[in-house]
Design an enzyme around this catalytic site. Sequence first.
Site, PDB file in Angstrom:
ATOM      1  N   HIS A   1       0.802  -0.810  -0.058  1.00 33.66           N
ATOM      2  CA  HIS A   1      -0.097   0.273   0.432  1.00 33.66           C
ATOM      3  C   HIS A   1       0.751   1.165   0.032  1.00 33.66           C
ATOM      4  CE1 HIS A   1      -2.537   3.132   2.810  1.00 33.66           C
ATOM      5  NE2 HIS A   1      -2.743   2.866   1.016  1.00 33.66           N
TER       6      HIS A   1
ATOM      7  N   CYS B   1      -0.003   0.979   9.831  1.00 30.11           N
ATOM      8  CA  CYS B   1      -0.566   1.898   8.851  1.00 30.11           C
ATOM      9  C   CYS B   1      -1.852   2.133   8.402  1.00 30.11           C
ATOM     10  CB  CYS B   1       0.614   2.315   8.038  1.00 30.11           C
ATOM     11  SG  CYS B   1       2.439   2.560   7.710  1.00 30.11           S
ATOM     12  N   HIS B   2      -2.020   0.947   7.869  1.00 23.41           N
ATOM     13  CA  HIS B   2      -3.502   1.154   7.536  1.00 23.41           C
ATOM     14  C   HIS B   2      -4.307   0.022   7.387  1.00 23.41           C
ATOM     15  CE1 HIS B   2      -1.501   4.154   5.272  1.00 23.41           C
ATOM     16  NE2 HIS B   2      -2.316   4.932   5.907  1.00 23.41           N
ATOM     17  N   GLY B   3      -3.692  -0.906   8.460  1.00 18.79           N
ATOM     18  CA  GLY B   3      -4.396  -2.344   8.394  1.00 18.79           C
ATOM     19  C   GLY B   3      -4.215  -3.283   7.323  1.00 18.79           C
TER      20      GLY B   3
ATOM     21  N   PRO C   1      -5.745  -1.901   2.923  1.00 20.36           N
ATOM     22  CA  PRO C   1      -6.375  -1.125   1.656  1.00 20.36           C
ATOM     23  C   PRO C   1      -5.253  -1.906   0.573  1.00 20.36           C
ATOM     24  CG  PRO C   1      -4.870   0.102   3.192  1.00 20.36           C
ATOM     25  CD  PRO C   1      -5.675  -0.995   4.106  1.00 20.36           C
TER      26      PRO C   1
END
Lengths: 176, 431
Positions: free
Chosen positions: A121, A137-139, A152
């Site tokens: 990502h 950071c964004h799972g 994501p």
Amino acid sequence: MATDKGFEQPIHFDSERRDFLGITTTVVGAVGVCGAAVPFISSMNPSKDVKAKATSLVDIASIPLGKTHIVEWQGKPVFIMHRTPETIAAMQASQPDLDPQSDKDRVQKAEWLVVVGLCTHLGCVPNQTKDGWICPCHGSLYDNSGRVTRGPAPTNLEVPYYEFVDDHTIIIGKVV
Amino acid sequence: MIKKSIGWIDERFPLTEIVKHELTEYPVPRNLNYWWNFGFLAMFVLFIQLLSGIFLAMHYKPDVHMAFDSLQHIMRDVNYGWLIRYIHSTGASMFFAVVFIHIARTLYYGSYRKPRELLWWTGLVLLLLLMATAFMGYLLPWGQMSYWGAQVITSLFGTTPVYGDDIVRWLRGDFVVGDATLTRFFALHYLFPFIIVAAVGIHVVALHWVKSSNPSGITLQAKDNIPFHPYFTIKDLFGLGVFLIIFSAFVFFGPEFWIMPENNVPADPMVTPPHIVPEWYFLPFYAILRSIPDALGGVVAMFMSILIFAAMPWLDRSKIPGGALYRPYYRVMVYIFLVDVLVLSYVGAKPPEGHLIVIGQVATFVYFGLFLLLPVISKREDRRTRETGLPPAALALMAEERDELSRSEHYLRREEDLKVMSKGKRKGEGA
């Protein structure tokens, strides 16, 4: 210029010859400038000490069964996982649908998973869990084959170029 | 398409006008010889130094612990790093060689005289900037010569009465030449070339206002001037070709010729090399420094040896045109001066022992003596010439030009030049 002693006729002004000389000079000059630019542009490419980092030789014999080691390759973390038969079986049976790829296509030897440890990502380093990895950071979630199971992140963890030198040593990367 | 684009630009920026004024219609005396190539060459070397310097700065590290090693990194690891460094180190010497010839030409042909005093002075400022830049750049390799050269030169400022020690400490940012010195020298070594570029701009603007002088020393009227392009672009390019052959020969076959072996030893503040020598282009001034027995006196003499050039337009009282060409006394003085500078260079390169000390002192005396004698000699020479008369060639040229001058009042104005030029052309066509 138009006339000269010894010539009764005015000297013919040969424009074709002049154009030829002009164009030839310009072309030779342009080629020379391009040639001179090569060393300067080349000097900005990786130097020899940087190129020396293009490959990493890793002793995988020291990685116990079921454990993962993180090694550095070209300044990036690489996860090397010594997978158990259960994990291998589970991975070969499953196929996540975000970026479909079979486990066989991602490993050279089933018990050794080698992936670049950067989330596809935005490049964070994922943390290991029992089922694979989770990006802080964004799972994004990855399984034990490095395949993305939840966004994501758009694609699976990158498998770098590597070769087995012998049964317990691999070399990651290509010489540049 | 191209014509249209240029037209579009011309409405907003005087592009065609500038090209015409500075290049295709810029009038240059037709009798310039190859000594007039060196201004252009100096500009070209400046460009080489800027380019190679910027690329070196991408790999260099201005830190006392890393500077020397980063040079080895450039020489061994960086692609073509050896080439770029040798271009830069050879370029520094070539820059001075070219500039010295440029100055010698100006002295020989008396180009510093009216109306070119400002041209001469801006040139002198350029020389000082060049010297400062070269001196600071020489510290960057952080070798033994670099270190002790900087140590000695910064110590010179210690001779300043009362504030000497404070000034030296301020210059170095340390008690000795150290990390602070290296870092600031790097910063300034990067900055100064751009100041030089600006100063060159002023130098060239001044030149294009008063126009080039010429070997005859007589201001030539419009008909004896030819456009810079193509006549002098070609001449400059030919000279550039010859120059680049010499330059490349040094870069590829003798780059170490300009680099003192001692400088391949990393800087060591505890040990001074047995014999300290500045770079060749500082030798004459270094010899003058050492020739004066008094420390402060030596420093003053060294700075004066360069600054005294600024007085040339006043020291030279002669009205005879052509610099040394039509001036037998002055010609001898110029030759003595050039030989004297060579003697000083030799003395500066050797350890100050025995008869070399005396030779250095005599040469220093001659150096300043020539400047101080110039007003007297040039006056006397003027009187003598008034009795004997100028050589017939000069008289003929002057008569011709005076005739031409009566046709155009202001020879400096381009508009007038153009009018005369077109008048001459029409006459030529008629005949």
